[in-house]
Design an enzyme around this catalytic site. Structure first.
Site, PDB file in Angstrom:
ATOM      1  CD  GLU A 131     -13.575  14.947  -0.527  1.00 28.41           C
ATOM      2  OE1 GLU A 131     -14.458  14.824  -0.200  1.00 28.41           O
ATOM      3  OE2 GLU A 131     -12.958  14.881  -0.842  1.00 28.41           O
ATOM      4  CE  LYS A 133      -3.397  11.838   0.491  1.00 34.69           C
ATOM      5  NZ  LYS A 133      -3.505  10.870   0.642  1.00 34.69           N
ATOM      6  CE1 TYR A 242      -9.589  11.453  -5.087  1.00 30.92           C
ATOM      7  CE2 TYR A 242     -10.420   9.503  -3.574  1.00 30.92           C
ATOM      8  CZ  TYR A 242      -9.401  10.132  -4.313  1.00 30.92           C
ATOM      9  OH  TYR A 242      -8.530   9.755  -4.913  1.00 30.92           O
ATOM     10  CE  LYS A 330      -0.066  13.171   3.234  1.00 31.06           C
ATOM     11  NZ  LYS A 330       0.834  12.394   2.369  1.00 31.06           N
ATOM     12  CB  CYS A 442      23.261 -16.884  13.816  1.00 29.13           C
ATOM     13  SG  CYS A 442      23.575 -18.741  14.801  1.00 29.13           S
ATOM     14  CB  CYS A 448      21.291 -22.022  12.786  1.00 25.82           C
ATOM     15  SG  CYS A 448      20.054 -20.904  13.023  1.00 25.82           S
TER      16      CYS A 448
HETATM   17  S1  IVH Z   1      -8.452  14.401  -4.883  1.00 29.36           S
HETATM   18  C1  IVH Z   1      -6.383  16.015  -8.364  1.00 29.36           C
HETATM   19  N1  IVH Z   1      -9.496  13.589  -2.580  1.00 29.36           N
HETATM   20  O1  IVH Z   1      -4.479  11.231  -2.471  1.00 29.36           O
HETATM   21  C2  IVH Z   1      -6.844  15.739  -7.216  1.00 29.36           C
HETATM   22  N2  IVH Z   1      -7.451  12.640  -3.943  1.00 29.36           N
HETATM   23  O2  IVH Z   1      -1.880  12.606  -2.227  1.00 29.36           O
HETATM   24  C3  IVH Z   1      -7.343  14.478  -6.847  1.00 29.36           C
HETATM   25  N3  IVH Z   1      -7.014  10.262  -1.428  1.00 29.36           N
HETATM   26  O3  IVH Z   1      -3.667  10.823  -5.545  1.00 29.36           O
HETATM   27  C4  IVH Z   1      -7.762  14.029  -5.056  1.00 29.36           C
HETATM   28  N4  IVH Z   1      -8.325  10.707  -0.303  1.00 29.36           N
HETATM   29  O4  IVH Z   1      -4.943   8.477  -4.047  1.00 29.36           O
HETATM   30  C5  IVH Z   1      -8.639  13.549  -3.245  1.00 29.36           C
HETATM   31  N5  IVH Z   1     -10.709  12.857  -0.428  1.00 29.36           N
HETATM   32  C6  IVH Z   1     -10.094  12.767  -1.343  1.00 29.36           C
HETATM   33  C7  IVH Z   1      -8.748  11.611  -1.455  1.00 29.36           C
HETATM   34  C8  IVH Z   1      -7.580  11.715  -2.305  1.00 29.36           C
HETATM   35  C9  IVH Z   1      -7.426  10.339  -0.464  1.00 29.36           C
HETATM   36  C10 IVH Z   1      -5.654   9.979  -3.168  1.00 29.36           C
HETATM   37  C11 IVH Z   1      -5.855  10.008  -3.759  1.00 29.36           C
HETATM   38  C12 IVH Z   1      -4.551  11.147  -4.806  1.00 29.36           C
HETATM   39  C13 IVH Z   1      -3.339  11.275  -3.232  1.00 29.36           C
HETATM   40  C14 IVH Z   1      -3.253  12.869  -3.173  1.00 29.36           C
END
Ligand code: IVH
Length: 714
Positions: A131, A133, A242, A330, A442, A448
């Site tokens: 999914e 992020k 999520y 990422k 400057c 100024c």
């Molecule tokens: S799962 C135990 N799912 O990314 C794991 N996190 O870099 C719980 N985030 O702290 C996180 N979209 O704030 C999960 N689809 C997604 C997400 C997500 C954004 C954020 C979340 C997490 C951080 C980690």
């Protein structure tokens, strides 16, 4: 609860302090009561106009009696709230973060690790949920018997801030769960803002002269962490679910089933999502989402893969702060090619000339970019960027757009290297560069105008005087009209304009109400914490942390000023002397403050040597009363009271600043480097030279757990 309704017959001007205090307490209670009815119970008992009148009366009361302003007063709603403004919530199940993957191989490794850990063969099928992020901030929502009872930010993962009242104003978050929910469910997800709504919010903020946000993530965080839910309610916040925390009964057997359960409760899920069975399917998903990324309505910084089977998740467990069963994949920073039309020069508060690339507007991953920083003269030379070049612009999540480089085969034949100006474009003074510095400055100082405006902007900025309604554009306007030239002028504005408010209204185009509000906001800042005051002066190298050190060391503005003036005159006499103790007593005292070195001391004394600075400061002190610094109350029994401690390496249970705050609250002094005066060095993961130095000096070294044990119960 029914709040008392005080009779409001007395003119505020005629109230005694005691009467004002009584009315203030009643008003605060009444306003809180109506906010509760409005935001939490969805049952307002007053018309908006009547409610506004209560708030206005309170603001006027506080304007006349600033000593009545408390942190929980409904008027204290400017900007991001201090975290102390929120209660703390201990998470029943820790809120963790995710490990990162960048390359295709990292994903294959992740899947391989999962298989190996579970003792599965190389080709055994393992299903994953993939999914997007979302780039926002995570939130945990606790429902008991289907009712939302508490909402908390992630904080350090173990403890977050109670933002329940604010969260109740977010439309995507149900107050009551649909269907048959278990008695206890903690729903977790991300609070975010859509790009279009973010841009619109910024447009409105700029128009009002209020803060504009750097990106949707900052805007979402700033909006959620408001002490006034009304502000949160006015912001376009959204929520994706999520994950989950504590649940009294499982939501499903798999991640996918649980997601669907969350959806059936009334939540929006992060989509488009997909079930994938192995690394190749995950990578296909990653590429498809990558193509959609620029046209998605929100910013994403990657995608997340989670093992689908919850029994397997359970077996896989965690490594330090992240689960073995999930990873974030990422995306690289988004790039685009465009023409560099010209290079303009911005002049900062300290006179620094910053080159800015003015670009042919280009869409970089969904955001139109028309300017990018070029940092300084050396950067332009190093990259050999020239006006007329086709350049590659990059935008990476939070960061300001950057120029990566130019496209060689598109360089115009007649191009020539950029000549960095040797005069200030604003005032014409000579611009010079000190030896060893990258910044060209400057030399115009007071004459100024660009520097003067920047200093004022700094003065009113969020972590300085933070005057609501006096944003960048208004400062610029007041400056151009000659109404505000130096900080003290802000506080004499009302008196000077008293008979001519109508003229001010016409001249500025602000509403009369907004002018009145501005005056109130200015009045409210006639008292201010000493460290903010020092920071606001905008002295070179005196950031918030150093301002705090100074406030702590000198306690009152009078002492600070007197000692600085003395240190300045000592240094004027002995400019060549390198040893602080030989320069003079006040100068040595200054250098003796932990973390303040000669270079900071020199910038401070430079400031106090200039008569115009002393004049501006004196004028300001006629208007404003900085409060005496009161050291935080410490439990005298704390085992670390009076000890000097150093944190080094990555801490697992809490962030560096929290660890520091905690230690300070217990009466310890937190230093940046290890010396003979250090009592304890607390080492986290990957500690480097500081740990080695501690060993060498025979300083007690504690692991994070040992430190926790030492301060446990305090
Ligand atoms: S799962 C135990 N799912 O990314 C794991 N996190 O870099 C719980 N985030 O702290 C996180 N979209 O704030 C999960 N689809 C997604 C997400 C997500 C954004 C954020 C979340 C997490 C951080 C980690």
């Amino acid at each position: 609860m029914t709040a008392p309704s005080p009779l409001r017959l007395t003119e505020i001007e005629e109230l005694t302090l005691d009467e004002a205090r009584e009315e203030h307490a009643a008003l605060v209670a009444e306003i809180h009561h109506h906010r509760e009815l409005y935001y939490s119970k969805d049952a307002p008992a007053l018309s908006d106009a009547d409610y506004d009148r209560l708030e206005q009366r309170l603001a006027r009361l506080e304007a006349r009696f600033p000593e009545l302003v408390t942190t929980d007063s409904p008027t204290q709603t400017v900007g991001a709230a201090p975290s102390s403004g929120f209660g703390k919530v201990k998470h029943k199940v820790a809120m963790l973060s995710l490990a990162n993957a960048f390359e295709d191989e990292d994903v294959a490794d992740f899947v391989g690790r999962v298989r190996r850990f579970l003792n599965l063969s190389e080709d055994a099928a393992v299903a994953f949920v993939a999914e997007p992020k979302i780039d926002g901030l995570s939130l945990s929502l606790r429902y008991e018997k289907g009712q939302l009872v508490q909402a908390a930010t992630r904080g350090d993962g173990a403890e977050g801030e109670d933002v329940t009242a604010n969260v109740r104003t977010i439309k995507d978050i149900p107050h009551t769960l649909k269907g048959n929910a278990p008695d206890i469910v903690e729903v977790r997800g991300e609070v975010y803002m859509n790009r279009a709504e973010f841009l619109e919010l910024n447009r409105v903020q700029a128009e009002k002269g209020d803060k504009v946000f750097a990106n949707p993530r900052n805007a979402a965080a700033g909006s959620l962490r408001q002490l006034d839910s009304k502000i949160t309610a006015s912001r376009p916040l959204r929520f994706f679910a999520y994950a989950w925390g504590e649940v009294s009964a499982p939501l499903g057997r798999t991640q996918w089933e649980s997601r669907q359960k969350l959806e059936s409760f009334g939540f929006t899920l992060s989509t488009p999502s997909r079930l994938c069975d192995g690394a190749d399917a995950l990578l296909d998903y990653y590429r498809e989402i990558g193509i959609q990324r620029p046209t998605l309505p929100f910013d994403i910084d990657g995608v997340v893969y989670k093992v689908n089977d919850l029994a397997l998740q359970e077996r896989l467990g965690f490594i330090s702060r992240s689960p073995r069963w999930a990873t974030a994949h990422k995306y690289p920073a988004e790039q685009a090619m465009t023409r560099l039309n010209t290079i303009s020069i911005q002049v900062g508060r300290t006179g620094a000339l910053t080159p800015v690339a003015e670009l042919e507007p280009v869409n970089v991953g969904g955001v139109v970019v028309s300017r990018a920083t070029l940092h300084n003269k050396d950067e332009i030379e190093r990259k050999d960027i020239r006006v007329g070049d086709m350049v590659i612009v990059q935008r990476a999540g939070d960061v300001i757009p950057q120029i990566v480089g130019y496209v060689a085969d598109k360089r115009p034949a007649d191009s020539h290297p950029y000549a960095f100006p040797d005069h200030c474009p604003e005032c014409g003074s000579i611009a010079t560069r000190e030896e060893g510095e990258v910044v060209t400055r400057c030399t115009g100082g007071l004459i100024c105008p660009a520097q003067a405006v920047e200093r004022l902007r700094h003065f009113v900025s969020r972590n300085a005087f933070d005057i609501e309604g006096l944003g960048i554009e208004r400062i610029q306007l007041f400056f151009e009209q000659g109404r505000i030239r130096q900080p003290a002028d802000i506080f004499t504005l009302e008196a000077r304009e008293e008979q001519r408010i109508d003229r001010l209204v016409t001249m500025t185009g602000f509403g009369k109400k907004s002018v009145e509000k501005l005056f109130q906001a200015i009045e409210a800042r006639r008292t201010i914490a000493l460290d903010r005051f020092i920071f606001a002066l905008g002295i070179r190298q005196i950031g918030e942390a150093t301002a705090k050190l100074l406030a702590r060391a000198y306690r009152t503005v009078e002492t600070w000023q007197a000692r600085m003036v003395q240190a300045a005159s000592e240094r004027a006499d002995k400019r060549e002397e390198k040893k602080p103790e030989l320069v003079g007593e006040a100068y040595a005292e200054l250098c003796g403050i932990e973390q303040i070195g000669v270079s900071v001391a020199d910038d401070l004394t430079d400031f106090f040597r200039e008569q115009h600075n002393l004049d501006a400061l004196a004028a300001l002190l006629e208007q404003v009363k900085p409060e005496e610094y009161v050291p935080p109350a410490t439990a005298s029994a704390s085992p670390v009271t009076g000890k000097t401690v150093v944190f080094t390496g990555t801490l697992v249970t809490m962030g560096r600043s929290e660890a520091k705050a905690k230690a300070e609250a217990l009466g310890a002094k937190v230093a940046g480097s290890v010396s003979g005066k250090t009592d304890y060095v607390i080492v986290g993961a990957d500690a480097g030279s500081k740990a080695a130095k501690a060993q060498e000096l025979g300083v007690t070294i504690l692991s994070e757990e040992e430190w926790a044990a030492l301060i446990a119960g305090h």
